[in-house]
Design a protein around this motif. Structure first.
Motif, PDB file in Angstrom:
ATOM      1  N   GLN A 113       0.733  -1.304  -0.032  1.00  0.00           N
ATOM      2  CA  GLN A 113      -0.160  -0.033   0.124  1.00  0.00           C
ATOM      3  C   GLN A 113       0.720   1.428   0.162  1.00  0.00           C
ATOM      4  OE1 GLN A 113      -3.345  -0.179  -0.234  1.00  0.00           O
ATOM      5  NE2 GLN A 113      -3.171  -2.357  -0.657  1.00  0.00           N
ATOM      6  N   ASN A 114       0.320   2.192  -0.704  1.00  0.00           N
ATOM      7  CA  ASN A 114       1.117   3.498  -0.604  1.00  0.00           C
ATOM      8  C   ASN A 114       0.827   4.391   0.348  1.00  0.00           C
ATOM      9  OD1 ASN A 114       2.462   5.683  -1.555  1.00  0.00           O
ATOM     10  ND2 ASN A 114       1.125   6.270  -3.198  1.00  0.00           N
ATOM     11  N   GLU A 115       1.503   4.252   1.555  1.00  0.00           N
ATOM     12  CA  GLU A 115       1.302   4.688   3.058  1.00  0.00           C
ATOM     13  C   GLU A 115       1.887   6.186   2.900  1.00  0.00           C
ATOM     14  OE1 GLU A 115       2.751   2.108   5.770  1.00  0.00           O
ATOM     15  OE2 GLU A 115       1.112   0.602   5.356  1.00  0.00           O
ATOM     16  N   PHE A 116       1.292   6.966   3.557  1.00  0.00           N
ATOM     17  CA  PHE A 116       1.838   8.572   3.903  1.00  0.00           C
ATOM     18  C   PHE A 116       2.955   8.349   4.742  1.00  0.00           C
ATOM     19  CE2 PHE A 116       0.315  12.960   4.719  1.00  0.00           C
ATOM     20  CZ  PHE A 116       0.873  13.664   3.626  1.00  0.00           C
ATOM     21  N   ASP A 117       4.110   8.808   4.271  1.00  0.00           N
ATOM     22  CA  ASP A 117       5.527   8.763   5.072  1.00  0.00           C
ATOM     23  C   ASP A 117       6.171  10.100   5.024  1.00  0.00           C
ATOM     24  OD1 ASP A 117       7.210   7.720   6.716  1.00  0.00           O
ATOM     25  OD2 ASP A 117       8.203   6.623   5.182  1.00  0.00           O
ATOM     26  N   LEU A 118       7.065  10.540   6.035  1.00  0.00           N
ATOM     27  CA  LEU A 118       7.803  11.763   5.808  1.00  0.00           C
ATOM     28  C   LEU A 118       9.055  11.378   6.558  1.00  0.00           C
ATOM     29  CD1 LEU A 118       8.382  14.670   5.358  1.00  0.00           C
ATOM     30  CD2 LEU A 118       6.837  15.239   7.373  1.00  0.00           C
ATOM     31  N   THR A 119      10.262  11.556   6.073  1.00  0.00           N
ATOM     32  CA  THR A 119      11.628  11.601   6.870  1.00  0.00           C
ATOM     33  C   THR A 119      12.348  13.039   6.367  1.00  0.00           C
ATOM     34  OG1 THR A 119      11.478   9.053   6.613  1.00  0.00           O
ATOM     35  CG2 THR A 119      13.789  10.200   7.185  1.00  0.00           C
ATOM     36  N   LEU A 120      12.959  13.254   7.516  1.00  0.00           N
ATOM     37  CA  LEU A 120      13.969  14.558   7.366  1.00  0.00           C
ATOM     38  C   LEU A 120      15.339  14.310   7.971  1.00  0.00           C
ATOM     39  CD1 LEU A 120      11.587  17.369   9.284  1.00  0.00           C
ATOM     40  CD2 LEU A 120      11.447  16.639   6.647  1.00  0.00           C
ATOM     41  N   TYR A 121      16.144  14.525   6.990  1.00  0.00           N
ATOM     42  CA  TYR A 121      17.602  14.246   7.225  1.00  0.00           C
ATOM     43  C   TYR A 121      18.441  15.142   6.444  1.00  0.00           C
ATOM     44  CZ  TYR A 121      17.793  11.751   2.887  1.00  0.00           C
ATOM     45  OH  TYR A 121      17.719  11.365   1.502  1.00  0.00           O
ATOM     46  N   GLN A 129      20.345  23.176   5.165  1.00  0.00           N
ATOM     47  CA  GLN A 129      19.877  22.697   4.187  1.00  0.00           C
ATOM     48  C   GLN A 129      19.592  20.821   4.671  1.00  0.00           C
ATOM     49  OE1 GLN A 129      23.253  22.564   1.299  1.00  0.00           O
ATOM     50  NE2 GLN A 129      22.143  24.009   0.010  1.00  0.00           N
ATOM     51  N   PHE A 130      18.510  20.560   4.084  1.00  0.00           N
ATOM     52  CA  PHE A 130      18.326  19.198   4.702  1.00  0.00           C
ATOM     53  C   PHE A 130      17.464  18.372   3.451  1.00  0.00           C
ATOM     54  CE2 PHE A 130      14.985  21.813   5.971  1.00  0.00           C
ATOM     55  CZ  PHE A 130      13.714  21.171   5.894  1.00  0.00           C
ATOM     56  N   ASN A 131      17.132  17.083   3.484  1.00  0.00           N
ATOM     57  CA  ASN A 131      16.372  16.307   2.640  1.00  0.00           C
ATOM     58  C   ASN A 131      14.990  16.032   3.062  1.00  0.00           C
ATOM     59  OD1 ASN A 131      18.364  16.398   0.435  1.00  0.00           O
ATOM     60  ND2 ASN A 131      19.483  15.206   1.916  1.00  0.00           N
ATOM     61  N   ILE A 132      14.113  16.032   2.408  1.00  0.00           N
ATOM     62  CA  ILE A 132      12.751  15.579   2.914  1.00  0.00           C
ATOM     63  C   ILE A 132      12.382  14.350   1.935  1.00  0.00           C
ATOM     64  CG2 ILE A 132      10.310  16.115   2.748  1.00  0.00           C
ATOM     65  CD1 ILE A 132      10.801  18.992   3.165  1.00  0.00           C
ATOM     66  N   SER A 133      12.265  13.044   2.472  1.00  0.00           N
ATOM     67  CA  SER A 133      11.963  12.069   1.865  1.00  0.00           C
ATOM     68  C   SER A 133      10.313  11.574   2.198  1.00  0.00           C
ATOM     69  CB  SER A 133      13.086  10.912   2.139  1.00  0.00           C
ATOM     70  OG  SER A 133      12.611   9.663   1.732  1.00  0.00           O
ATOM     71  N   SER A 175      16.511  24.197   0.964  1.00  0.00           N
ATOM     72  CA  SER A 175      17.664  25.257   1.511  1.00  0.00           C
ATOM     73  C   SER A 175      17.033  26.269   2.143  1.00  0.00           C
ATOM     74  CB  SER A 175      18.560  25.543   0.199  1.00  0.00           C
ATOM     75  OG  SER A 175      19.599  26.331   0.759  1.00  0.00           O
ATOM     76  N   LEU A 176      17.250  26.804   3.384  1.00  0.00           N
ATOM     77  CA  LEU A 176      16.698  27.711   4.060  1.00  0.00           C
ATOM     78  C   LEU A 176      17.712  28.788   4.581  1.00  0.00           C
ATOM     79  CD1 LEU A 176      13.905  25.515   6.006  1.00  0.00           C
ATOM     80  CD2 LEU A 176      13.648  26.911   3.919  1.00  0.00           C
ATOM     81  N   LYS A 198       9.498  18.046  13.299  1.00  0.00           N
ATOM     82  CA  LYS A 198      10.344  19.035  13.613  1.00  0.00           C
ATOM     83  C   LYS A 198      11.563  18.732  12.915  1.00  0.00           C
ATOM     84  CE  LYS A 198       7.838  20.186  17.994  1.00  0.00           C
ATOM     85  NZ  LYS A 198       8.066  20.447  19.489  1.00  0.00           N
ATOM     86  N   ILE A 199      12.301  19.980  12.517  1.00  0.00           N
ATOM     87  CA  ILE A 199      13.628  20.053  11.977  1.00  0.00           C
ATOM     88  C   ILE A 199      14.470  21.095  12.771  1.00  0.00           C
ATOM     89  CG2 ILE A 199      13.028  21.894  10.351  1.00  0.00           C
ATOM     90  CD1 ILE A 199      15.442  18.697   9.694  1.00  0.00           C
ATOM     91  N   ILE A 200      15.611  21.011  13.227  1.00  0.00           N
ATOM     92  CA  ILE A 200      16.435  21.869  13.696  1.00  0.00           C
ATOM     93  C   ILE A 200      17.370  22.533  12.973  1.00  0.00           C
ATOM     94  CG2 ILE A 200      18.220  22.425  15.661  1.00  0.00           C
ATOM     95  CD1 ILE A 200      17.136  19.824  17.195  1.00  0.00           C
ATOM     96  N   LEU A 201      17.148  23.702  12.503  1.00  0.00           N
ATOM     97  CA  LEU A 201      17.994  24.398  11.476  1.00  0.00           C
ATOM     98  C   LEU A 201      19.303  24.817  12.133  1.00  0.00           C
ATOM     99  CD1 LEU A 201      17.229  24.789   8.581  1.00  0.00           C
ATOM    100  CD2 LEU A 201      16.543  27.234   9.159  1.00  0.00           C
ATOM    101  N   ARG A 202      20.323  24.760  11.684  1.00  0.00           N
ATOM    102  CA  ARG A 202      21.780  24.987  12.016  1.00  0.00           C
ATOM    103  C   ARG A 202      22.610  25.186  10.780  1.00  0.00           C
ATOM    104  NH1 ARG A 202      23.215  20.877  17.185  1.00  0.00           N
ATOM    105  NH2 ARG A 202      21.485  21.719  18.667  1.00  0.00           N
ATOM    106  N   GLU A 203      23.585  26.020  10.970  1.00  0.00           N
ATOM    107  CA  GLU A 203      24.592  26.248  10.045  1.00  0.00           C
ATOM    108  C   GLU A 203      25.603  25.050   9.724  1.00  0.00           C
ATOM    109  OE1 GLU A 203      25.006  28.474   7.797  1.00  0.00           O
ATOM    110  OE2 GLU A 203      23.917  30.216   8.328  1.00  0.00           O
TER     111      GLU A 203
END
Length: 203
Positions: A113-121, A129-133, A175-176, A198-203
């Protein structure tokens, strides 16, 4: 060239810059086959066995915003026969308009099944900068995904970033640099469903 399928206008978005790969005598990195990847970008091979490929960063944008970067990626080896990977688009859903039945899995095998999913890394980020999978749900049973949207909020609940997610994409790089360091909420929404992390934004 880029063709606007609404107005049928044709715009030149890139001209071969004469780059030789791997050099100095072979071979010209012209434009050949194109491949729409899971990250929403288009990668372009050349008409020769070169080791560089081109990158189109924003296929849905017009003109210069299209974001063509020639010989952007060095594969460190020859790409033979001008080829690109061939992958089916698993997000198109089931089309029965021509009278063809959808494939049914064999007895005893459960269809994924195509399940709703979210990963931040990485999290915390590197250089803001980070990736959203992610994996978007289909619009309804047996139909294709309609795409989605990603929204980023600061700790005060203010919307500070938004981007459309094409239905064929499963990965985006964000990219933020314009935002301050801190904790932000990332939410993706599609087909009436949403998920936030949640994402922690750092340099």
């Amino acid at each position: 060239f880029q063709i606007d399928t609404d107005s049928l206008t044709v715009t030149s978005v890139a001209t071969y810059d004469g780059f030789i790969s791997p050099g100095p005598n072979c071979c010209g990195t012209s434009f050949w086959n194109m491949y729409l990847a899971a990250n929403g970008k288009i990668y372009v091979t050349s008409g020769s066995s070169v080791q560089h490929i081109h990158e189109i960063n924003y296929p849905d944008s017009a003109g210069a915003a299209y974001g063509v970067v020639q010989h952007a990626i060095d594969l460190q080896n020859y790409l033979h026969l001008r080829a690109v990977p061939n992958h089916p688009n698993y997000y198109l859903g089931c089309d029965t308009t021509l009278g063809c039945p959808c494939l049914v899995p064999p007895v005893g095998v459960n269809e994924l099944q195509n399940e709703f999913d979210l990963t931040l890394y990485p999290n915390p980020t590197i250089n803001k900068q980070f990736n959203i999978s992610y994996l978007l749900p289909p619009a309804s049973t047996g139909s294709a995904s309609k795409g989605g949207i990603v929204e980023i909020y600061d700790i005060n609940g203010k919307l500070v970033y938004t981007k459309n997610l094409p239905p064929w994409s499963t990965l985006q790089q964000i990219s933020l640099h314009h935002l301050s360091e801190g904790i932000y909420a990332v939410r993706i929404s599609s087909a009436g469903s949403s998920m936030a992390k949640k994402i922690i934004l750092r340099e």
